[in-house]
Design an enzyme around this catalytic site. Sequence first.
Site, mmCIF file in Angstrom:
data_model
loop_
_atom_site.group_PDB
_atom_site.id
_atom_site.type_symbol
_atom_site.label_atom_id
_atom_site.label_comp_id
_atom_site.label_asym_id
_atom_site.label_seq_id
_atom_site.Cartn_x
_atom_site.Cartn_y
_atom_site.Cartn_z
ATOM 1 N N ARG A 124 36.900 46.957 21.311
ATOM 2 C CA ARG A 124 36.478 48.051 22.208
ATOM 3 C C ARG A 124 35.265 47.698 23.067
ATOM 4 O O ARG A 124 34.549 48.564 23.550
ATOM 5 C CB ARG A 124 36.203 49.340 21.428
ATOM 6 C CG ARG A 124 37.433 49.841 20.699
ATOM 7 C CD ARG A 124 37.347 51.335 20.437
ATOM 8 N NE ARG A 124 38.585 51.777 19.839
ATOM 9 C CZ ARG A 124 38.810 51.770 18.527
ATOM 10 N NH1 ARG A 124 37.871 51.366 17.692
ATOM 11 N NH2 ARG A 124 39.966 52.154 18.057
ATOM 12 N N LYS A 146 34.401 43.371 38.193
ATOM 13 C CA LYS A 146 35.852 43.609 38.236
ATOM 14 C C LYS A 146 36.522 42.577 37.341
ATOM 15 O O LYS A 146 36.313 41.361 37.525
ATOM 16 C CB LYS A 146 36.388 43.478 39.656
ATOM 17 C CG LYS A 146 36.167 44.707 40.500
ATOM 18 C CD LYS A 146 36.939 44.620 41.815
ATOM 19 C CE LYS A 146 36.708 45.848 42.660
ATOM 20 N NZ LYS A 146 37.332 45.733 43.990
ATOM 21 N N GLU A 188 34.988 33.699 51.325
ATOM 22 C CA GLU A 188 34.371 34.912 50.753
ATOM 23 C C GLU A 188 32.913 35.063 51.212
ATOM 24 O O GLU A 188 32.397 36.177 51.280
ATOM 25 C CB GLU A 188 34.448 34.889 49.213
ATOM 26 C CG GLU A 188 35.870 34.943 48.648
ATOM 27 C CD GLU A 188 36.517 36.338 48.687
ATOM 28 O OE1 GLU A 188 35.893 37.289 49.186
ATOM 29 O OE2 GLU A 188 37.669 36.453 48.213
ATOM 30 N N LYS A 228 26.550 41.449 48.207
ATOM 31 C CA LYS A 228 27.482 42.097 47.274
ATOM 32 C C LYS A 228 26.722 42.894 46.206
ATOM 33 O O LYS A 228 27.125 44.006 45.848
ATOM 34 C CB LYS A 228 28.397 41.053 46.626
ATOM 35 C CG LYS A 228 29.364 41.702 45.648
ATOM 36 C CD LYS A 228 30.518 40.827 45.249
ATOM 37 C CE LYS A 228 31.466 41.633 44.353
ATOM 38 N NZ LYS A 228 32.613 40.869 43.907
ATOM 39 N N GLU A 238 33.801 51.479 43.040
ATOM 40 C CA GLU A 238 34.582 51.523 44.280
ATOM 41 C C GLU A 238 35.074 52.932 44.627
ATOM 42 O O GLU A 238 36.249 53.147 44.919
ATOM 43 C CB GLU A 238 35.753 50.531 44.207
ATOM 44 C CG GLU A 238 36.259 50.161 45.600
ATOM 45 C CD GLU A 238 37.203 48.973 45.614
ATOM 46 O OE1 GLU A 238 36.819 47.905 45.123
ATOM 47 O OE2 GLU A 238 38.303 49.111 46.118
ATOM 48 N N ARG A 242 32.353 50.106 48.394
ATOM 49 C CA ARG A 242 32.723 48.813 47.801
ATOM 50 C C ARG A 242 34.063 48.309 48.342
ATOM 51 O O ARG A 242 34.322 47.104 48.385
ATOM 52 C CB ARG A 242 32.753 48.898 46.265
ATOM 53 C CG ARG A 242 33.028 47.542 45.631
ATOM 54 C CD ARG A 242 32.746 47.476 44.155
ATOM 55 N NE ARG A 242 33.083 46.149 43.657
ATOM 56 C CZ ARG A 242 32.809 45.717 42.447
ATOM 57 N NH1 ARG A 242 32.170 46.485 41.585
ATOM 58 N NH2 ARG A 242 33.162 44.499 42.079
ATOM 59 N N ASN A 246 36.887 44.322 50.549
ATOM 60 C CA ASN A 246 38.285 43.889 50.662
ATOM 61 C C ASN A 246 38.661 43.527 52.100
ATOM 62 O O ASN A 246 39.856 43.406 52.407
ATOM 63 C CB ASN A 246 39.213 44.989 50.146
ATOM 64 C CG ASN A 246 39.047 45.169 48.658
ATOM 65 O OD1 ASN A 246 39.142 44.218 47.891
ATOM 66 N ND2 ASN A 246 38.770 46.394 48.236
ATOM 67 N N HIS A 249 41.593 41.337 52.770
ATOM 68 C CA HIS A 249 42.322 41.137 51.509
ATOM 69 C C HIS A 249 43.686 41.817 51.457
ATOM 70 O O HIS A 249 44.557 41.372 50.718
ATOM 71 C CB HIS A 249 41.467 41.608 50.319
ATOM 72 C CG HIS A 249 40.427 40.603 49.916
ATOM 73 N ND1 HIS A 249 39.436 40.180 50.758
ATOM 74 C CD2 HIS A 249 40.250 39.920 48.760
ATOM 75 C CE1 HIS A 249 38.675 39.294 50.140
ATOM 76 N NE2 HIS A 249 39.158 39.116 48.924
ATOM 77 N N HIS A 253 46.584 39.522 50.174
ATOM 78 C CA HIS A 253 47.391 39.716 48.960
ATOM 79 C C HIS A 253 48.878 39.682 49.287
ATOM 80 O O HIS A 253 49.687 39.189 48.487
ATOM 81 C CB HIS A 253 47.010 41.029 48.265
ATOM 82 C CG HIS A 253 45.653 40.965 47.617
ATOM 83 N ND1 HIS A 253 44.872 42.069 47.407
ATOM 84 C CD2 HIS A 253 44.944 39.918 47.131
ATOM 85 C CE1 HIS A 253 43.731 41.708 46.829
ATOM 86 N NE2 HIS A 253 43.755 40.406 46.657
ATOM 87 N N HIS A 265 43.739 31.598 47.367
ATOM 88 C CA HIS A 265 43.306 32.966 47.694
ATOM 89 C C HIS A 265 42.388 32.966 48.927
ATOM 90 O O HIS A 265 42.570 33.766 49.854
ATOM 91 C CB HIS A 265 42.594 33.575 46.478
ATOM 92 C CG HIS A 265 42.010 34.926 46.743
ATOM 93 N ND1 HIS A 265 42.777 36.030 47.061
ATOM 94 C CD2 HIS A 265 40.714 35.360 46.771
ATOM 95 C CE1 HIS A 265 41.992 37.075 47.261
ATOM 96 N NE2 HIS A 265 40.730 36.696 47.089
#
Length: 366
Positions: A124, A146, A188, A228, A238, A242, A246, A249, A253, A265
């Site tokens: 947990r 993330k 990036e 960032k 987000e 935030r 992207n 992106h 993707h 990527h």
Amino acid sequence: MTDAIAIPVSTGAGRYEVWVGDGALQAGLPRLKALIPSGRAVIVTDTNVAALHLDAVQKALRDVGLDSEPVIASAGESQKSFAGIESLTDALAHAGVERRDTILALGGGVIGDLTGFAAAIYKRGIGFVQMPTTLLSQADSSVGGKTGINTRAGKNMVGAFHQPRLVIADSQFLTTLPERELRAGYAEILKAALIGDAGLFTKLEAAGAGVYSPETLQPALASAIRFKADIVARDEKEAGERALLNLGHTFAHAFEAERPGQIAHGEAVAAGLGMAFRYSVRMGVCSPQDAKRVSAHLRDASLPDGPKALAGGSFDASRLRERMMHDKKNSGRSITLILAKSIGDAFIEPNTDTDDLLRFLDAETT
Ligand code: GLY
């Protein structure tokens, strides 16, 4: 003597430091030691990174009195899966990792995302430290919490926000990176400049093909991380801004999903950045001159500025749009895109006209 600097990241879960630059490993060791009171660190890595960096990291830990035990996964994106998370959590149990332990993720984005997700759910929730070894993971994925895995429904479809307790982004790790990966990671950094730091873009643009020299790259990396960190501090989960991170992106993707394993990527992101600016011009919100500057810089940096420059031939526009419909940022049947008013001034467009987007994709791909 070190050229490393510490960038603080403040989140709901607490504050942590990103040590970045030459000597970041040495500089971050006191904090790392404090995070591992048991004196025994479990290092999660993959076969490629283990061959290059594991000995040096274990030695550095030994020098400050920390024993370590590696858990070595196979290299590759396929590890970011339910099967990969099951093997990793089994391995953590086998290694006797307890609730109060902190584990280390030594590797690129796959290892960071997978280990972070394991840390979020194992017993947990336990602590973890990111030790990113690629430029892409140093500039983006290791910072901000993330974590996750891919599923049949898409990339990063299952995951959790789980902040690391420390990030150590040592530039020594980058010395063994293939040039293609260095370029992909640079996308990036450029993304951060295009979203909200016009001054950084001007410096990168002036450096041109020289952006990869450590004198330019390291300060640019630190600026991108700082940028960032500020966004994550304001919007950790987000709920709003935030999503700006992207930029490029949603296009990226779709390309990656169409051609798994063939496009890095960062290459897909680079093509997506060029497209986001051209689409912004099409929407009448950005000047053509800015879009041209972005494309010219991508080409100077030997990065693709659109789908035609990506490996593997042409794409089908309607398949790309279908992929974009499934992006996590969307709500309902509309597509949310990150667009820009100018270089350094990105914004969230929640209601893209999907018919016009198809026409745009068609023009970009044929
Ligand atoms: N990679 C985008 C983010 O961390 O929000």
